[in-house]
Enzyme design. Structure first.
Site, PDB file in Angstrom:
ATOM      1  CG  ASP A 231       6.090 -48.997  84.611  1.00  0.00           C
ATOM      2  OD1 ASP A 231       6.260 -48.348  85.506  1.00  0.00           O
ATOM      3  OD2 ASP A 231       6.846 -50.097  84.721  1.00  0.00           O
TER       4      ASP A 231
ATOM      5  CG  ASP B 187       5.435 -47.936  88.972  1.00  0.00           C
ATOM      6  OD1 ASP B 187       5.411 -46.705  88.121  1.00  0.00           O
ATOM      7  OD2 ASP B 187       5.500 -48.564  88.546  1.00  0.00           O
TER       8      ASP B 187
ATOM      9  CB  THR C 215       6.833 -43.420  88.208  1.00  0.00           C
ATOM     10  OG1 THR C 215       5.036 -43.771  88.337  1.00  0.00           O
ATOM     11  CG2 THR C 215       6.342 -42.632  89.683  1.00  0.00           C
TER      12      THR C 215
ATOM     13  CG  PHE D 148      13.250 -50.797  83.524  1.00  0.00           C
ATOM     14  CD1 PHE D 148      13.613 -51.759  83.035  1.00  0.00           C
ATOM     15  CD2 PHE D 148      11.976 -50.276  83.905  1.00  0.00           C
ATOM     16  CE1 PHE D 148      12.337 -52.495  82.464  1.00  0.00           C
ATOM     17  CE2 PHE D 148      10.794 -51.045  83.111  1.00  0.00           C
ATOM     18  CZ  PHE D 148      10.538 -52.365  82.180  1.00  0.00           C
ATOM     19  CG  ASN D 149      10.606 -46.297  84.774  1.00  0.00           C
ATOM     20  OD1 ASN D 149      10.294 -47.147  84.647  1.00  0.00           O
ATOM     21  ND2 ASN D 149      10.931 -45.465  85.790  1.00  0.00           N
TER      22      ASN D 149
ATOM     23  CG  ASN E  36       7.353 -51.604  86.243  1.00  0.00           C
ATOM     24  OD1 ASN E  36       8.803 -51.856  85.414  1.00  0.00           O
ATOM     25  ND2 ASN E  36       6.838 -51.128  86.970  1.00  0.00           N
TER      26      ASN E  36
ATOM     27  CG  HIS F 287      13.465 -47.790  92.561  1.00  0.00           C
ATOM     28  ND1 HIS F 287      14.692 -47.344  92.141  1.00  0.00           N
ATOM     29  CD2 HIS F 287      13.200 -49.004  92.551  1.00  0.00           C
ATOM     30  CE1 HIS F 287      15.271 -48.159  92.177  1.00  0.00           C
ATOM     31  NE2 HIS F 287      14.446 -49.190  92.171  1.00  0.00           N
ATOM     32  CG  ASP F 288       8.491 -45.898  90.125  1.00  0.00           C
ATOM     33  OD1 ASP F 288       9.246 -44.917  89.798  1.00  0.00           O
ATOM     34  OD2 ASP F 288       7.501 -46.715  90.222  1.00  0.00           O
TER      35      ASP F 288
HETATM   36  C1  BDR Z   1      12.152 -48.419  88.202  1.00  0.00           C
HETATM   37  O1  BDR Z   1      12.301 -49.487  87.018  1.00  0.00           O
HETATM   38  C2  BDR Z   1      10.907 -49.979  87.311  1.00  0.00           C
HETATM   39  O2  BDR Z   1      10.803 -51.411  87.432  1.00  0.00           O
HETATM   40  C3  BDR Z   1       9.770 -49.502  88.758  1.00  0.00           C
HETATM   41  O3  BDR Z   1       8.697 -49.275  89.002  1.00  0.00           O
HETATM   42  C4  BDR Z   1      10.844 -47.890  88.357  1.00  0.00           C
HETATM   43  O4  BDR Z   1       9.996 -47.151  88.005  1.00  0.00           O
HETATM   44  C5  BDR Z   1      13.249 -48.583  88.706  1.00  0.00           C
HETATM   45  O5  BDR Z   1      14.711 -48.430  87.736  1.00  0.00           O
HETATM   46 CA    CA Z   2       7.801 -47.808  87.714  1.00  0.00          CA
END
Ligand code: BDR
Ligand code: CA
Length: 310
Positions: free
Chosen positions: A12, A17, A125, A166-167, A41, A239-240
């Site tokens: 996203d 990402d 991701t 979040f994801n 996102n 993160h990703d």
């Molecule tokens: C995740 O949430 C998104 O905002 C980032 O792209 C990442 O995949 C981190 O919590």
């Molecule tokens: Ca992401």
């Protein structure tokens, strides 16, 4: 020379990402067979547009499938505070040089997996909506999926709620399908991704590489750094990119196999990845959870990745 691992990038984008995809495209160890967008996102229209622009920038011409416009059950949640109104604010990107392929994300995944001469690895991701839709529709394809290396969750804590990342929070029902699928899973959760920090001296190393991709990645990192500093983070957690690093540089990571359950209900814990650290459930592990990273080696990996572009 090892045969590259066939992968599908599903995300996203999103700054991290985008950096994950730069890393994936730079590696001779990976063969990107398809790219798919997902709502997370930002809306599916925006993440798809961003995906096309990123692929145009990095010269990835794998077929691109548009993802599901909303989570399986939950109401959509977007994150403009993190990634901006466009979902990928910051440097100017090239306009898309190609169009989506005409199959939606689960259908494109299905086609690629069926046509592949060997099992395919998925690298989600964003929220797990597309992957869950694929698995629900074609459970027979599970043996043809070598691994799912995902960014999502956190054994110790969350970031969108105190308990949920979040994801996973965006589509907990999809996450449950994926974590209960029996497919080998690598989970790059907040436990590690918040240690995959980038600081100004790091993104200036990236910028100094000097090519166009390096400059854009440095700008994305700078944008991400600014947002995270405003929240009190010491640096930008990329993160990703950890979900891709797990495939190409596993030796820089520390992992532990755990049974991980997904909480889909609750006032406080919806979207939580509940990891059984001490084996108290007696259930067999279903995920290789990444818990730590050699941060310096991770930054070196990002610098080396951008050097692969013209
Ligand atoms: C995740 O949430 C998104 O905002 C980032 O792209 C990442 O995949 C981190 O919590
Ligand atoms: Ca992401």
């Amino acid at each position: 020379m090892m045969k590259p691992i066939p992968i599908i990038l599903d995300g996203d984008p999103g700054h991290d990402d985008a950096i994950a995809w730069v890393l994936a495209k730079s590696s001779p160890l990976l063969d990107i067979r398809a790219v798919t967008s997902v709502c997370g996102n930002q809306t599916i229209e925006k993440t798809t547009y961003n995906a096309l622009r990123i692929c145009t920038l990095i010269g990835c011409r794998a077929p691109l499938g548009v993802g599901r416009p909303r989570p399986l059950v939950a109401q959509p949640i977007i994150a403009p505070t993190v990634h901006g109104k466009s979902g990928l604010d910051g440097p100017v990107l090239p306009e898309p040089a190609f169009e989506p392929c005409g199959l939606d994300a689960p259908a494109l995944m299905e086609k690629v997996i069926e046509e592949s001469d060997e099992p395919v690895t998925l690298v989600p991701t964003g929220p797990l909506t597309n992957v869950a839709a694929l698995l629900l529709n074609r459970p027979d394809l599970k043996p043809r999926i070598a691994r799912i290396s995902l960014m999502g969750g956190g054994i110790a804590y969350g970031n969108w709620t105190p308990a949920a990342e979040f994801n996973i929070l965006v589509d907990p029902e999809a996450a449950k399908v994926v974590f209960e699928s029996g497919i080998p899973l690598t989970m790059a959760g907040l436990d590690v991704t918040e240690k995959a920090l980038v600081f100004p001296e790091d993104f200036e190393r990236v910028r100094a590489v000097g090519n166009r991709v390096a400059q854009v990645v440095a700008d994305w990192l700078e944008f991400f750094y600014g947002f995270h500093r405003s929240l009190g983070y010491p640096g930008a957690p990329v993160h990703d990119a950890v979900a891709v690093a797990a495939l190409i540089r596993p030796e820089i990571l520390t992992t532990k196999d755990l049974y991980v359950a997904i909480e889909t209900e609750g006032d406080y814990c919806k979207g939580t990845t509940v990891g059984d650290m001490y084996g108290v459930t007696g259930k067999a592990p279903n995920a290789t959870c990444i818990l730590d990273i050699d941060r310096k080696a991770f930054v070196d990996l990002l610098v080396e990745a951008v050097k692969q572009y013209d």
